[in-house]
Design a protein around this motif. Structure first.
Motif, PDB file in Angstrom:
ATOM      1  N   GLY A 151     -30.595 -46.593 -30.708  1.00 39.94           N
ATOM      2  CA  GLY A 151     -29.511 -46.016 -29.901  1.00 39.94           C
ATOM      3  C   GLY A 151     -28.384 -47.001 -29.643  1.00 39.94           C
ATOM      4  N   THR A 152     -28.728 -48.277 -29.520  1.00 33.80           N
ATOM      5  CA  THR A 152     -27.698 -49.303 -29.324  1.00 33.80           C
ATOM      6  C   THR A 152     -26.820 -49.396 -30.563  1.00 33.80           C
ATOM      7  OG1 THR A 152     -29.171 -50.540 -27.857  1.00 33.80           O
ATOM      8  CG2 THR A 152     -27.311 -51.758 -28.814  1.00 33.80           C
ATOM      9  N   ILE A 153     -27.430 -49.346 -31.733  1.00 34.83           N
ATOM     10  CA  ILE A 153     -26.664 -49.395 -32.982  1.00 34.83           C
ATOM     11  C   ILE A 153     -25.788 -48.152 -33.120  1.00 34.83           C
ATOM     12  CG2 ILE A 153     -26.831 -49.423 -35.510  1.00 34.83           C
ATOM     13  CD1 ILE A 153     -27.402 -52.154 -34.088  1.00 34.83           C
ATOM     14  N   ALA A 154     -26.283 -47.011 -32.682  1.00 31.28           N
ATOM     15  CA  ALA A 154     -25.464 -45.800 -32.717  1.00 31.28           C
ATOM     16  C   ALA A 154     -24.205 -45.991 -31.872  1.00 31.28           C
ATOM     17  CB  ALA A 154     -26.272 -44.602 -32.229  1.00 31.28           C
ATOM     18  N   ARG A 155     -24.335 -46.643 -30.718  1.00 31.80           N
ATOM     19  CA  ARG A 155     -23.165 -46.925 -29.862  1.00 31.80           C
ATOM     20  C   ARG A 155     -22.226 -47.905 -30.554  1.00 31.80           C
ATOM     21  NH1 ARG A 155     -24.628 -48.236 -23.728  1.00 31.80           N
ATOM     22  NH2 ARG A 155     -22.401 -47.912 -23.525  1.00 31.80           N
ATOM     23  N   VAL A 156     -22.791 -48.910 -31.216  1.00 38.33           N
ATOM     24  CA  VAL A 156     -21.988 -49.902 -31.944  1.00 38.33           C
ATOM     25  C   VAL A 156     -21.152 -49.216 -33.020  1.00 38.33           C
ATOM     26  CG1 VAL A 156     -22.144 -51.825 -33.597  1.00 38.33           C
ATOM     27  CG2 VAL A 156     -23.559 -51.847 -31.520  1.00 38.33           C
ATOM     28  N   ILE A 157     -21.793 -48.384 -33.819  1.00 38.79           N
ATOM     29  CA  ILE A 157     -21.084 -47.712 -34.918  1.00 38.79           C
ATOM     30  C   ILE A 157     -20.019 -46.770 -34.372  1.00 38.79           C
ATOM     31  CG2 ILE A 157     -21.341 -46.174 -36.914  1.00 38.79           C
ATOM     32  CD1 ILE A 157     -22.392 -49.097 -37.323  1.00 38.79           C
ATOM     33  N   ALA A 158     -20.330 -46.055 -33.279  1.00 35.40           N
ATOM     34  CA  ALA A 158     -19.342 -45.164 -32.662  1.00 35.40           C
ATOM     35  C   ALA A 158     -18.126 -45.965 -32.194  1.00 35.40           C
ATOM     36  CB  ALA A 158     -19.966 -44.397 -31.498  1.00 35.40           C
ATOM     37  N   LEU A 159     -18.358 -47.121 -31.592  1.00 35.58           N
ATOM     38  CA  LEU A 159     -17.265 -47.971 -31.131  1.00 35.58           C
ATOM     39  C   LEU A 159     -16.425 -48.469 -32.313  1.00 35.58           C
ATOM     40  CD1 LEU A 159     -15.846 -49.469 -28.815  1.00 35.58           C
ATOM     41  CD2 LEU A 159     -17.577 -51.265 -29.030  1.00 35.58           C
ATOM     42  N   LEU A 160     -17.088 -48.904 -33.376  1.00 31.04           N
ATOM     43  CA  LEU A 160     -16.359 -49.383 -34.552  1.00 31.04           C
ATOM     44  C   LEU A 160     -15.576 -48.254 -35.230  1.00 31.04           C
ATOM     45  CD1 LEU A 160     -18.946 -51.875 -36.090  1.00 31.04           C
ATOM     46  CD2 LEU A 160     -16.848 -52.421 -34.846  1.00 31.04           C
ATOM     47  N   ARG A 161     -16.138 -47.040 -35.216  1.00 35.41           N
ATOM     48  CA  ARG A 161     -15.394 -45.882 -35.759  1.00 35.41           C
ATOM     49  C   ARG A 161     -14.157 -45.626 -34.910  1.00 35.41           C
ATOM     50  NH1 ARG A 161     -20.220 -42.860 -36.554  1.00 35.41           N
ATOM     51  NH2 ARG A 161     -19.754 -41.808 -34.631  1.00 35.41           N
ATOM     52  N   ASP A 162     -14.309 -45.672 -33.581  1.00 35.66           N
ATOM     53  CA  ASP A 162     -13.165 -45.448 -32.689  1.00 35.66           C
ATOM     54  C   ASP A 162     -12.076 -46.490 -32.911  1.00 35.66           C
ATOM     55  OD1 ASP A 162     -14.469 -43.280 -31.598  1.00 35.66           O
ATOM     56  OD2 ASP A 162     -15.059 -44.310 -29.747  1.00 35.66           O
ATOM     57  N   ARG A 163     -12.472 -47.706 -33.235  1.00 31.91           N
ATOM     58  CA  ARG A 163     -11.522 -48.800 -33.487  1.00 31.91           C
ATOM     59  C   ARG A 163     -10.933 -48.732 -34.895  1.00 31.91           C
ATOM     60  NH1 ARG A 163     -14.796 -54.177 -31.383  1.00 31.91           N
ATOM     61  NH2 ARG A 163     -14.866 -53.676 -29.167  1.00 31.91           N
ATOM     62  N   GLY A 164     -11.460 -47.849 -35.752  1.00 27.83           N
ATOM     63  CA  GLY A 164     -10.968 -47.728 -37.122  1.00 27.83           C
ATOM     64  C   GLY A 164     -11.495 -48.799 -38.062  1.00 27.83           C
ATOM     65  N   VAL A 165     -12.565 -49.498 -37.630  1.00 28.87           N
ATOM     66  CA  VAL A 165     -13.123 -50.585 -38.424  1.00 28.87           C
ATOM     67  C   VAL A 165     -14.046 -50.050 -39.520  1.00 28.87           C
ATOM     68  CG1 VAL A 165     -14.531 -52.696 -38.324  1.00 28.87           C
ATOM     69  CG2 VAL A 165     -12.920 -52.180 -36.478  1.00 28.87           C
ATOM     70  N   VAL A 166     -14.726 -48.934 -39.244  1.00 32.74           N
ATOM     71  CA  VAL A 166     -15.628 -48.309 -40.215  1.00 32.74           C
ATOM     72  C   VAL A 166     -15.385 -46.807 -40.229  1.00 32.74           C
ATOM     73  CG1 VAL A 166     -17.435 -50.072 -39.925  1.00 32.74           C
ATOM     74  CG2 VAL A 166     -17.534 -47.970 -38.567  1.00 32.74           C
ATOM     75  N   ILE A 167     -15.850 -46.178 -41.295  1.00 31.68           N
ATOM     76  CA  ILE A 167     -15.819 -44.723 -41.383  1.00 31.68           C
ATOM     77  C   ILE A 167     -17.232 -44.239 -41.705  1.00 31.68           C
ATOM     78  CG2 ILE A 167     -13.391 -44.448 -41.990  1.00 31.68           C
ATOM     79  CD1 ILE A 167     -14.204 -44.356 -44.924  1.00 31.68           C
ATOM     80  N   GLY A 168     -17.585 -43.095 -41.142  1.00 34.96           N
ATOM     81  CA  GLY A 168     -18.899 -42.521 -41.394  1.00 34.96           C
ATOM     82  C   GLY A 168     -18.810 -41.393 -42.391  1.00 34.96           C
ATOM     83  N   SER A 169     -19.835 -41.296 -43.201  1.00 33.71           N
ATOM     84  CA  SER A 169     -19.934 -40.208 -44.156  1.00 33.71           C
ATOM     85  C   SER A 169     -21.303 -39.565 -43.955  1.00 33.71           C
ATOM     86  CB  SER A 169     -19.786 -40.745 -45.581  1.00 33.71           C
ATOM     87  OG  SER A 169     -19.915 -39.712 -46.518  1.00 33.71           O
ATOM     88  N   PRO A 170     -21.353 -38.397 -43.297  1.00 34.35           N
ATOM     89  CA  PRO A 170     -22.649 -37.781 -42.983  1.00 34.35           C
ATOM     90  C   PRO A 170     -23.552 -37.676 -44.211  1.00 34.35           C
ATOM     91  CG  PRO A 170     -20.879 -36.569 -41.921  1.00 34.35           C
ATOM     92  CD  PRO A 170     -20.236 -37.590 -42.824  1.00 34.35           C
ATOM     93  N   GLY A 171     -24.746 -38.181 -44.057  1.00 32.80           N
ATOM     94  CA  GLY A 171     -25.718 -38.138 -45.136  1.00 32.80           C
ATOM     95  C   GLY A 171     -25.589 -39.265 -46.157  1.00 32.80           C
ATOM     96  N   ARG A 172     -24.482 -40.013 -46.093  1.00 29.35           N
ATOM     97  CA  ARG A 172     -24.265 -41.099 -47.063  1.00 29.35           C
ATOM     98  C   ARG A 172     -24.319 -42.469 -46.419  1.00 29.35           C
ATOM     99  NH1 ARG A 172     -19.258 -41.112 -49.687  1.00 29.35           N
ATOM    100  NH2 ARG A 172     -20.198 -42.628 -51.042  1.00 29.35           N
ATOM    101  N   GLY A 173     -23.843 -42.585 -45.181  1.00 31.67           N
ATOM    102  CA  GLY A 173     -23.869 -43.870 -44.502  1.00 31.67           C
ATOM    103  C   GLY A 173     -22.549 -44.207 -43.847  1.00 31.67           C
ATOM    104  N   THR A 174     -22.437 -45.472 -43.462  1.00 34.86           N
ATOM    105  CA  THR A 174     -21.252 -45.991 -42.803  1.00 34.86           C
ATOM    106  C   THR A 174     -20.596 -47.005 -43.733  1.00 34.86           C
ATOM    107  OG1 THR A 174     -22.369 -45.725 -40.679  1.00 34.86           O
ATOM    108  CG2 THR A 174     -20.407 -47.103 -40.704  1.00 34.86           C
ATOM    109  N   PHE A 175     -19.285 -46.873 -43.902  1.00 36.84           N
ATOM    110  CA  PHE A 175     -18.560 -47.678 -44.891  1.00 36.84           C
ATOM    111  C   PHE A 175     -17.376 -48.408 -44.269  1.00 36.84           C
ATOM    112  CE2 PHE A 175     -20.733 -44.354 -47.140  1.00 36.84           C
ATOM    113  CZ  PHE A 175     -21.175 -44.954 -48.310  1.00 36.84           C
ATOM    114  N   VAL A 176     -16.996 -49.494 -44.909  1.00 35.50           N
ATOM    115  CA  VAL A 176     -15.767 -50.202 -44.569  1.00 35.50           C
ATOM    116  C   VAL A 176     -14.636 -49.495 -45.317  1.00 35.50           C
ATOM    117  CG1 VAL A 176     -14.535 -52.408 -44.668  1.00 35.50           C
ATOM    118  CG2 VAL A 176     -17.036 -52.373 -44.338  1.00 35.50           C
ATOM    119  N   PRO A 177     -13.586 -49.063 -44.602  1.00 35.13           N
ATOM    120  CA  PRO A 177     -12.504 -48.345 -45.308  1.00 35.13           C
ATOM    121  C   PRO A 177     -11.794 -49.236 -46.332  1.00 35.13           C
ATOM    122  CG  PRO A 177     -12.049 -48.490 -42.937  1.00 35.13           C
ATOM    123  CD  PRO A 177     -13.339 -49.203 -43.191  1.00 35.13           C
ATOM    124  N   ASP A 178     -11.255 -48.602 -47.354  1.00 31.89           N
ATOM    125  CA  ASP A 178     -10.504 -49.341 -48.386  1.00 31.89           C
ATOM    126  C   ASP A 178      -9.163 -49.788 -47.838  1.00 31.89           C
ATOM    127  OD1 ASP A 178     -12.365 -49.212 -50.471  1.00 31.89           O
ATOM    128  OD2 ASP A 178     -11.741 -47.166 -50.948  1.00 31.89           O
TER     129      ASP A 178
END
Length: 71
Positions: free
Chosen positions: A44-71
């Motif tokens: 759950g802590t990692i889920a919060r981390v990823i949500a925060l990084l998505r909000d900051r635009g640092v990563v993007i999520g792809s349901p079923g594929r994973g979390t990626f660094v944007p190009d």
């Protein structure tokens, strides 16, 4: 015994790793389970981390594929 990092500290650490090129643009981040093991925190802590990084635009999520660094 070391004190676990807060989710904001983990988010900052991951953002630093991305900026340094450890996770280059287009790369996939480790899974939530791998990250929770790496940082010795709950899933759950990692889920919060990823949500925060998505909000900051640092990563993007792809349901079923994973979390990626944007190009």
């Amino acid at each position: 015994m070391p004190v676990p990092m807060s989710y904001t500290q983990i988010a900052d650490d991951l953002a630093d790793r991305i900026k340094s090129g450890e996770y280059p643009p287009g790369s996939k981040l480790p899974s939530y389970n791998e990250l929770s093991t790496l940082y010795s925190v709950h899933f759950g802590t990692i889920a919060r981390v990823i949500a925060l990084l998505r909000d900051r635009g640092v990563v993007i999520g792809s349901p079923g594929r994973g979390t990626f660094v944007p190009d």
